[in-house]
Design a protein around this motif. Structure first.
Motif, PDB file in Angstrom:
ATOM      1  N   LEU A  81       0.833  -1.216   0.000  1.00 46.23           N
ATOM      2  CA  LEU A  81       0.000   0.000   0.000  1.00 46.23           C
ATOM      3  C   LEU A  81       0.866   1.264   0.000  1.00 46.23           C
ATOM      4  O   LEU A  81       0.350   2.375  -0.100  1.00 46.23           O
ATOM      5  N   GLY A  82       2.172   1.092   0.190  1.00 43.79           N
ATOM      6  CA  GLY A  82       3.072   2.257   0.170  1.00 43.79           C
ATOM      7  C   GLY A  82       3.018   3.085   1.439  1.00 43.79           C
ATOM      8  O   GLY A  82       3.365   4.267   1.431  1.00 43.79           O
ATOM      9  N   VAL A  83       2.606   2.449   2.550  1.00 43.06           N
ATOM     10  CA  VAL A  83       2.522   3.215   3.802  1.00 43.06           C
ATOM     11  C   VAL A  83       3.917   3.432   4.397  1.00 43.06           C
ATOM     12  O   VAL A  83       4.876   2.748   4.037  1.00 43.06           O
ATOM     13  N   TRP A  84       3.999   4.387   5.308  1.00 40.93           N
ATOM     14  CA  TRP A  84       5.275   4.805   5.905  1.00 40.93           C
ATOM     15  C   TRP A  84       5.678   3.934   7.090  1.00 40.93           C
ATOM     16  O   TRP A  84       6.848   3.671   7.328  1.00 40.93           O
ATOM     17  N   MET A  85       4.675   3.428   7.848  1.00 36.52           N
ATOM     18  CA  MET A  85       4.975   2.657   9.064  1.00 36.52           C
ATOM     19  C   MET A  85       3.887   1.619   9.290  1.00 36.52           C
ATOM     20  O   MET A  85       2.704   1.901   9.033  1.00 36.52           O
ATOM     21  N   ILE A  86       4.285   0.412   9.748  1.00 38.80           N
ATOM     22  CA  ILE A  86       3.306  -0.600  10.149  1.00 38.80           C
ATOM     23  C   ILE A  86       3.749  -1.188  11.497  1.00 38.80           C
ATOM     24  O   ILE A  86       4.878  -0.937  11.934  1.00 38.80           O
ATOM     25  N   ASN A  87       2.881  -1.999  12.121  1.00 40.57           N
ATOM     26  CA  ASN A  87       3.288  -2.573  13.417  1.00 40.57           C
ATOM     27  C   ASN A  87       2.744  -3.978  13.635  1.00 40.57           C
ATOM     28  O   ASN A  87       1.784  -4.415  12.982  1.00 40.57           O
ATOM     29  N   VAL A  88       3.416  -4.680  14.553  1.00 42.10           N
ATOM     30  CA  VAL A  88       3.062  -6.051  14.930  1.00 42.10           C
ATOM     31  C   VAL A  88       3.221  -6.161  16.452  1.00 42.10           C
ATOM     32  O   VAL A  88       3.850  -5.291  17.060  1.00 42.10           O
ATOM     33  N   HIS A  89       2.676  -7.222  17.043  1.00 46.55           N
ATOM     34  CA  HIS A  89       2.861  -7.440  18.482  1.00 46.55           C
ATOM     35  C   HIS A  89       4.179  -8.180  18.726  1.00 46.55           C
ATOM     36  O   HIS A  89       4.368  -9.283  18.187  1.00 46.55           O
ATOM     37  N   ALA A  90       5.039  -7.633  19.568  1.00 45.70           N
ATOM     38  CA  ALA A  90       6.305  -8.311  19.888  1.00 45.70           C
ATOM     39  C   ALA A  90       6.053  -9.659  20.556  1.00 45.70           C
ATOM     40  O   ALA A  90       6.857 -10.580  20.426  1.00 45.70           O
ATOM     41  N   SER A  91       4.910  -9.786  21.242  1.00 42.31           N
ATOM     42  CA  SER A  91       4.638 -11.045  21.944  1.00 42.31           C
ATOM     43  C   SER A  91       4.353 -12.209  20.981  1.00 42.31           C
ATOM     44  O   SER A  91       4.195 -13.346  21.420  1.00 42.31           O
ATOM     45  N   GLY A  92       4.331 -11.944  19.675  1.00 39.07           N
ATOM     46  CA  GLY A  92       4.222 -13.021  18.682  1.00 39.07           C
ATOM     47  C   GLY A  92       5.500 -13.848  18.604  1.00 39.07           C
ATOM     48  O   GLY A  92       5.515 -14.923  18.003  1.00 39.07           O
ATOM     49  N   GLY A  93       6.602 -13.314  19.199  1.00 39.90           N
ATOM     50  CA  GLY A  93       7.859 -14.081  19.240  1.00 39.90           C
ATOM     51  C   GLY A  93       8.804 -13.768  18.090  1.00 39.90           C
ATOM     52  O   GLY A  93       8.418 -13.154  17.089  1.00 39.90           O
ATOM     53  N   ALA A  94      10.065 -14.206  18.261  1.00 33.59           N
ATOM     54  CA  ALA A  94      11.133 -13.851  17.315  1.00 33.59           C
ATOM     55  C   ALA A  94      10.845 -14.333  15.888  1.00 33.59           C
ATOM     56  O   ALA A  94      11.081 -13.592  14.925  1.00 33.59           O
ATOM     57  N   ILE A  95      10.332 -15.537  15.749  1.00 31.08           N
ATOM     58  CA  ILE A  95      10.128 -16.064  14.381  1.00 31.08           C
ATOM     59  C   ILE A  95       9.072 -15.234  13.659  1.00 31.08           C
ATOM     60  O   ILE A  95       9.211 -14.908  12.478  1.00 31.08           O
ATOM     61  N   MET A  96       8.024 -14.854  14.403  1.00 31.24           N
ATOM     62  CA  MET A  96       6.991 -14.004  13.784  1.00 31.24           C
ATOM     63  C   MET A  96       7.560 -12.635  13.410  1.00 31.24           C
ATOM     64  O   MET A  96       7.281 -12.105  12.334  1.00 31.24           O
ATOM     65  N   LEU A  97       8.376 -12.062  14.305  1.00 34.49           N
ATOM     66  CA  LEU A  97       8.957 -10.734  14.037  1.00 34.49           C
ATOM     67  C   LEU A  97       9.886 -10.793  12.825  1.00 34.49           C
ATOM     68  O   LEU A  97       9.884  -9.894  11.969  1.00 34.49           O
ATOM     69  N   GLU A  98      10.664 -11.870  12.740  1.00 37.65           N
ATOM     70  CA  GLU A  98      11.574 -12.006  11.599  1.00 37.65           C
ATOM     71  C   GLU A  98      10.803 -12.194  10.292  1.00 37.65           C
ATOM     72  O   GLU A  98      11.207 -11.682   9.244  1.00 37.65           O
ATOM     73  N   ALA A  99       9.676 -12.900  10.354  1.00 40.98           N
ATOM     74  CA  ALA A  99       8.835 -13.077   9.157  1.00 40.98           C
ATOM     75  C   ALA A  99       8.287 -11.722   8.702  1.00 40.98           C
ATOM     76  O   ALA A  99       8.243 -11.416   7.504  1.00 40.98           O
ATOM     77  N   ALA A 100       7.887 -10.904   9.683  1.00 37.29           N
ATOM     78  CA  ALA A 100       7.366  -9.563   9.358  1.00 37.29           C
ATOM     79  C   ALA A 100       8.461  -8.724   8.707  1.00 37.29           C
ATOM     80  O   ALA A 100       8.234  -8.052   7.692  1.00 37.29           O
ATOM     81  N   LEU A 101       9.667  -8.794   9.281  1.00 36.29           N
ATOM     82  CA  LEU A 101      10.783  -8.005   8.738  1.00 36.29           C
ATOM     83  C   LEU A 101      11.134  -8.452   7.322  1.00 36.29           C
ATOM     84  O   LEU A 101      11.404  -7.621   6.448  1.00 36.29           O
ATOM     85  N   GLU A 102      11.104  -9.760   7.100  1.00 34.50           N
ATOM     86  CA  GLU A 102      11.422 -10.279   5.769  1.00 34.50           C
ATOM     87  C   GLU A 102      10.432  -9.728   4.737  1.00 34.50           C
ATOM     88  O   GLU A 102      10.825  -9.279   3.657  1.00 34.50           O
ATOM     89  N   ALA A 103       9.151  -9.706   5.115  1.00 34.77           N
ATOM     90  CA  ALA A 103       8.115  -9.198   4.204  1.00 34.77           C
ATOM     91  C   ALA A 103       8.349  -7.724   3.886  1.00 34.77           C
ATOM     92  O   ALA A 103       8.315  -7.303   2.724  1.00 34.77           O
TER      93      ALA A 103
END
Ligand code: C5P
Length: 233
Positions: A81-103
């Protein structure tokens, strides 16, 4: 950092017409905009396109928290969508956070990716209900450190938490802080508030401000006043 990017106005509205009415009174030189679950669910990407057409940068506040592959796909869709910032819950754990970063990293224009630690609506009792016996501040720090270790850009937290958080992180780590009130404002349902000046002094990178601007008699003037206050910090 340009002062314009320090204030993020929360568009906490139920429909497009109300959001557009406020946006028509704001200038992208003075603020970015935050779109949350209610408004995005009601309007979808059409709203984001509209805000981009008016030259605003958008923080899409959907706080993703799911299995890693689902969060990855959601972050890919948000990034497109070309947005400037998005967010996720840190409590999803490292693997989830890394998946978000990869995307996010694969996007043409990668948005900033930040994490929610402990929601400010939660207290020690709520943590105990979900089996977290650690002190609330320690839990915030632990999740913030997890976000940093997973190479996210920063976290959302109360500006008051910066007293115990700021020194544990390098200066480029972002602290996006809601619960901001001018001295003359009603606090509404926010318990631990700070003025824009105090929050910037404490080390906030960006201030999320909703009702003090959206319910102001003159939103444009209020925003300008906050902009000037921040530029003194
Ligand atoms: O109106 P007000 O300034 O209190 O709005 C604050 C905005 O920040 C709202 O969109 C709210 O959902 C959001 N927020 C918050 N506390 C958090 C995270 C987000 O108040 N911990």
């Amino acid at each position: 950092m340009a002062a314009a990017h320090k204030v993020i106005v929360a568009l906490d509205y139920a429909n497009l017409a109300d959001a557009k009415s406020l946006v028509s009174q704001l200038k992208p030189e003075y603020c970015n905009l935050k779109v949350g679950k209610e408004l995005f669910t009601a309007t979808g990407p059409a709203l984001i396109d509209y805000l981009h057409s008016k030259n605003f940068k958008v923080f899409l506040d959907l706080k993703f928290h799911d299995i890693p592959s689902t969060v990855k796909k959601a972050c890919e869709a948000a990034s497109q969508l070309g947005v400037w910032m998005i967010n996720v819950h840190a409590s999803g754990g490292a693997i989830m956070l890394e998946a978000a970063l990869e995307a996010v990293s694969k996007a043409k224009q990668p948005p900033l990716l930040i994490a929610v630690t402990v929601l400010t609506s939660m207290d020690q009792k709520t943590l105990e209900e979900i089996g977290v016996t650690r002190n609330l501040e320690d839990q915030v720090l632990r999740l913030a450190k997890l976000a940093e270790k997973s190479r996210l850009n920063g976290i959302v937290c109360s500006a008051r938490d910066l007293v115990f958080l700021r020194n544990h992180f390098n200066p480029s780590f972002l602290f996006v802080t809601p619960g901001i009130r001018m001295t003359e404002d009603a606090t509404n349902d926010q318990i631990r508030t700070m003025t824009p000046f105090e929050a910037m002094k404490s080390g906030s990178s960006h201030l999320v401000i909703g009702r003090p601007i959206t319910q102001s008699k003159d939103p444009s003037k209020t925003l300008e006043k906050i902009f000037l206050e921040i530029n003194q910090s």
